[in-house]
Design a protein around this motif. Structure first.
Motif, PDB file in Angstrom:
ATOM      1  N   TYR A 274      -8.364  -0.622   1.165  1.00  0.00           N
ATOM      2  CA  TYR A 274      -8.092  -2.116   1.181  1.00  0.00           C
ATOM      3  C   TYR A 274      -8.056  -2.629   2.393  1.00  0.00           C
ATOM      4  CZ  TYR A 274      -9.921  -2.037  -3.876  1.00  0.00           C
ATOM      5  OH  TYR A 274     -10.420  -1.832  -4.538  1.00  0.00           O
TER       6      TYR A 274
ATOM      7  N   GLN B 118      -5.783  -7.656  -2.601  1.00  0.00           N
ATOM      8  CA  GLN B 118      -6.612  -7.757  -3.701  1.00  0.00           C
ATOM      9  C   GLN B 118      -5.758  -7.600  -5.151  1.00  0.00           C
ATOM     10  OE1 GLN B 118     -10.059  -6.391  -3.892  1.00  0.00           O
ATOM     11  NE2 GLN B 118      -9.689  -6.894  -5.265  1.00  0.00           N
TER      12      GLN B 118
ATOM     13  N   LYS C  64      -9.747   2.377  -3.070  1.00  0.00           N
ATOM     14  CA  LYS C  64     -10.350   2.111  -2.064  1.00  0.00           C
ATOM     15  C   LYS C  64      -9.015   1.590  -0.677  1.00  0.00           C
ATOM     16  CE  LYS C  64     -13.305  -1.567   0.044  1.00  0.00           C
ATOM     17  NZ  LYS C  64     -13.926  -2.629  -0.780  1.00  0.00           N
TER      18      LYS C  64
ATOM     19  N   LYS D  93       0.483  -1.273  -0.378  1.00  0.00           N
ATOM     20  CA  LYS D  93      -0.130  -0.079  -0.626  1.00  0.00           C
ATOM     21  C   LYS D  93       0.647   1.095   0.024  1.00  0.00           C
ATOM     22  CE  LYS D  93      -3.334   0.360   2.651  1.00  0.00           C
ATOM     23  NZ  LYS D  93      -4.472   0.322   4.010  1.00  0.00           N
TER      24      LYS D  93
END
Length: 305
Positions: A166, A170, A164, A123
């Motif tokens: 998450y 994903q 989004k 991320k």
């Protein structure tokens, strides 16, 4: 053999590279065997001396510097590093990145547990703490004309929401080139980066070929890092031109001449009218009207001087 080889490209941004290396050392578990390979893509002498001095002073056996005699671009520079890497996994990381936690171990564990995870990324956050999308959708006519947001609303399974936050792993179409990890055997089985591309869309092309192995791209959200987005590549008309050349090349490579020609014609019309109001776009328009050939790429303008 190491578990992971981290490959960083330095191009006139040694301070970012040094901070990135320090964050890797600081956050990565001592139980993980890894090496860091810095490829200098023909930086100015002062910048090269800075990174060279840092590496020589540290004297770490798992840190090495390769000096390219010419700027080979993103894919070309990473291919130089990959060819000297000795590891099961390859992690290609933008040098303007800072680890928040042990990204390498977290991505490694996720991929070891899931054979169909072909390319993984952590991320990403901007410097201000906002999320910077890790997953994206392949370059395509649909993406160009409908836009990401509409595609995500029409078919969220195929086009997951990029923005989004998450919590679970994903799946997406491709992982951002700012931080991507994959198995070395898969990387070489599909031919590595396409070095015809000097800058931009390299990860789109690579992940699409990895997908041909029935392996997929995944965001691993428990791994986190900060990306000073765009810090290593200042914006300019020349860079925007390179972006369009790479996009058109990838479209032609994966979708054929007709779709390439359709998109090229659209860009020709778009930037003709844009140039009337913003003369800085004339140079881009002329490249497009000539056919958007790779002979106009920045790659062809690099020298050893």
């Amino acid at each position: 053999m190491n578990t992971i080889a981290v490959i960083l490209i330095n191009y006139n941004s040694a301070k970012y590279t040094i901070d990135c290396i320090k964050s890797i050392w600081d956050k990565t578990s001592s139980d993980l065997d890894y090496e860091i390979i810095v490829v200098d893509n023909k930086s100015e002498m002062d910048d090269l001396k800075l990174i060279d001095s840092f590496i020589n002073e540290e004297k770490k056996s798992n840190l090495k510097l390769i000096k390219s005699q010419i700027n080979t671009g993103f894919g070309g520079g990473n291919m130089i590093g990959a060819q000297v890497a000795n590891a099961k996994y390859l992690a290609f990381i933008n040098n303007d990145s800072i680890f928040i936690n042990d990204c390498l171990s977290l991505l490694y564990n996720a991929m070891e547990a899931n054979e169909n995870y072909g390319v993984c990324g952590p991320k990403a956050y901007k410097e201000d703490g906002s999320i910077l999308p890790t997953l994206d959708h392949y370059a395509s006519l649909s993406k160009e004309f409908l836009g990401r947001s509409l595609l995500e609303k029409i078919n969220p399974e195929k086009y997951p929401n990029r923005k989004k936050n998450y919590i679970n792993h994903q799946k997406g179409q491709f992982v951002s080139g700012s931080f991507m990890m994959l198995r070395a055997i898969d990387f070489w089985n599909v031919g590595g980066f396409d070095t015809n591309i000097f800058l931009y869309h390299e990860e789109t092309d690579l992940c699409k070929r990895i997908n041909s192995l029935n392996k997929y791209s995944y965001l691993i959200p428990e791994a986190e890092f900060i990306h000073y987005h765009g810090a290593s590549t200042p914006k300019s008309i020349a860079i925007k031109t390179e972006l369009k050349l790479s996009q058109l090349y990838v479209i032609r490579k994966h979708y054929g001449y007709f779709k390439f020609k359709f998109l090229l014609t659209f860009f020709q019309l778009k930037y003709f009218f844009s140039s009337i109001f913003k003369p800085k776009y004339w140079s881009l328009f002329f490249v497009l009207i000539k056919g958007a050939h790779l002979s106009d790429s920045l790659k062809q303008k690099q020298t050893t001087k």
